[in-house]
Write a protein that holds these residues in place. Structure first.
Motif, short mmCIF file in Angstrom:
data_model
loop_
_atom_site.label_atom_id
_atom_site.label_comp_id
_atom_site.label_asym_id
_atom_site.label_seq_id
_atom_site.Cartn_x
_atom_site.Cartn_y
_atom_site.Cartn_z
N ASP A 1 43.34 38.60 37.97
CA ASP A 1 44.31 38.40 36.89
C ASP A 1 45.62 37.82 37.45
O ASP A 1 45.79 37.69 38.67
CB ASP A 1 44.57 39.71 36.13
CG ASP A 1 45.19 40.79 37.00
OD1 ASP A 1 46.05 40.50 37.85
OD2 ASP A 1 44.81 41.96 36.83
N GLU A 2 46.52 37.48 36.57
CA GLU A 2 47.75 36.78 36.95
C GLU A 2 48.63 37.60 37.90
O GLU A 2 49.15 37.06 38.88
CB GLU A 2 48.55 36.42 35.70
CG GLU A 2 49.79 35.60 36.00
CD GLU A 2 50.54 35.20 34.74
OE1 GLU A 2 51.75 34.97 34.85
OE2 GLU A 2 49.93 35.16 33.66
N GLU A 3 48.78 38.88 37.63
CA GLU A 3 49.63 39.73 38.48
C GLU A 3 49.06 39.85 39.90
O GLU A 3 49.79 39.76 40.88
CB GLU A 3 49.78 41.12 37.85
CG GLU A 3 50.84 41.95 38.50
CD GLU A 3 52.25 41.37 38.38
OE1 GLU A 3 53.03 41.55 39.33
OE2 GLU A 3 52.56 40.73 37.35
N THR A 4 47.76 40.03 40.00
CA THR A 4 47.11 40.13 41.30
C THR A 4 47.19 38.79 42.02
O THR A 4 47.40 38.74 43.24
CB THR A 4 45.66 40.59 41.14
OG1 THR A 4 45.65 41.83 40.43
CG2 THR A 4 44.98 40.79 42.49
N ALA A 5 47.03 37.71 41.27
CA ALA A 5 47.14 36.37 41.86
C ALA A 5 48.53 36.15 42.47
O ALA A 5 48.66 35.51 43.52
CB ALA A 5 46.84 35.30 40.82
N LYS A 6 49.56 36.70 41.84
CA LYS A 6 50.91 36.57 42.39
C LYS A 6 51.02 37.27 43.75
O LYS A 6 51.66 36.77 44.66
CB LYS A 6 51.95 37.15 41.42
CG LYS A 6 52.19 36.28 40.22
CD LYS A 6 53.21 36.92 39.30
CE LYS A 6 53.38 36.13 38.02
NZ LYS A 6 54.33 36.78 37.09
N LYS B 1 37.70 43.39 45.44
CA LYS B 1 38.43 44.47 46.11
C LYS B 1 38.05 44.51 47.59
O LYS B 1 38.91 44.61 48.46
CB LYS B 1 38.14 45.80 45.45
CG LYS B 1 38.90 46.97 46.05
CD LYS B 1 38.58 48.25 45.32
CE LYS B 1 39.45 49.39 45.76
NZ LYS B 1 40.80 49.33 45.24
N GLU B 2 36.76 44.46 47.87
CA GLU B 2 36.28 44.50 49.25
C GLU B 2 36.81 43.32 50.06
O GLU B 2 37.22 43.49 51.21
CB GLU B 2 34.76 44.52 49.28
CG GLU B 2 34.15 45.81 48.78
CD GLU B 2 32.64 45.74 48.68
OE1 GLU B 2 32.02 44.84 49.29
OE2 GLU B 2 32.07 46.60 47.99
N ARG B 3 36.81 42.13 49.47
CA ARG B 3 37.29 40.94 50.17
C ARG B 3 38.79 41.03 50.44
O ARG B 3 39.25 40.68 51.53
CB ARG B 3 36.95 39.69 49.38
CG ARG B 3 35.46 39.39 49.38
CD ARG B 3 35.09 38.19 48.53
NE ARG B 3 35.72 36.99 49.04
CZ ARG B 3 35.85 35.87 48.32
NH1 ARG B 3 35.40 35.82 47.07
NH2 ARG B 3 36.42 34.81 48.84
N SER C 1 44.59 44.71 46.11
CA SER C 1 43.25 45.32 46.04
C SER C 1 43.25 46.57 45.17
O SER C 1 42.22 46.93 44.60
CB SER C 1 42.72 45.65 47.43
OG SER C 1 43.39 46.75 47.99
N ALA C 2 44.39 47.21 45.03
CA ALA C 2 44.48 48.42 44.20
C ALA C 2 44.21 48.11 42.73
O ALA C 2 43.80 49.00 41.98
CB ALA C 2 45.84 49.07 44.36
#
Length: 89
Positions: A65-70, A25-27, A17-18
């Motif tokens: 994005d890909e990093e957050t998806a990981k 972000k809220e979810r 979320s950061a």
């Protein structure tokens, strides 16, 4: 009784979320808060609750994005690992 896998999942989602904004972000923060609460509850979540969380995480992966998806995928894996320890179904 702490459910370690759920705590790890919540931490991954807080980190994810950061790197996001707005509704995503809220979810993510909401899911992280839910997982923390479930980890500390007297009675652990049932299969249905865990399935709903896993489904929500799958949906969120497509919005980041890909990093957050990981990170979301890692959280999913932690929830799945905990779910495998839940009796029933």
């Amino acid at each position: 009784m702490t459910r370690e896998q759920l705590v790890h999942a919540a931490e991954e989602l807080k980190q994810a979320s950061a790197d996001t904004t707005g509704e995503v972000k809220e979810r993510l923060e909401s899911q992280a808060d839910s997982l923390h609460s479930l980890a500390e509850a007297d009675h652990g979540p049932d299969h249905g609750r865990l399935d709903r969380i896993m489904h929500a995480l799958s949906e969120l992966e497509s919005d980041v994005d890909e990093e957050t998806a990981k990170r979301i995928d890692s959280a999913y894996d932690h929830v799945k690992a905990h779910r495998e320890t839940v009796s029933g179904v």
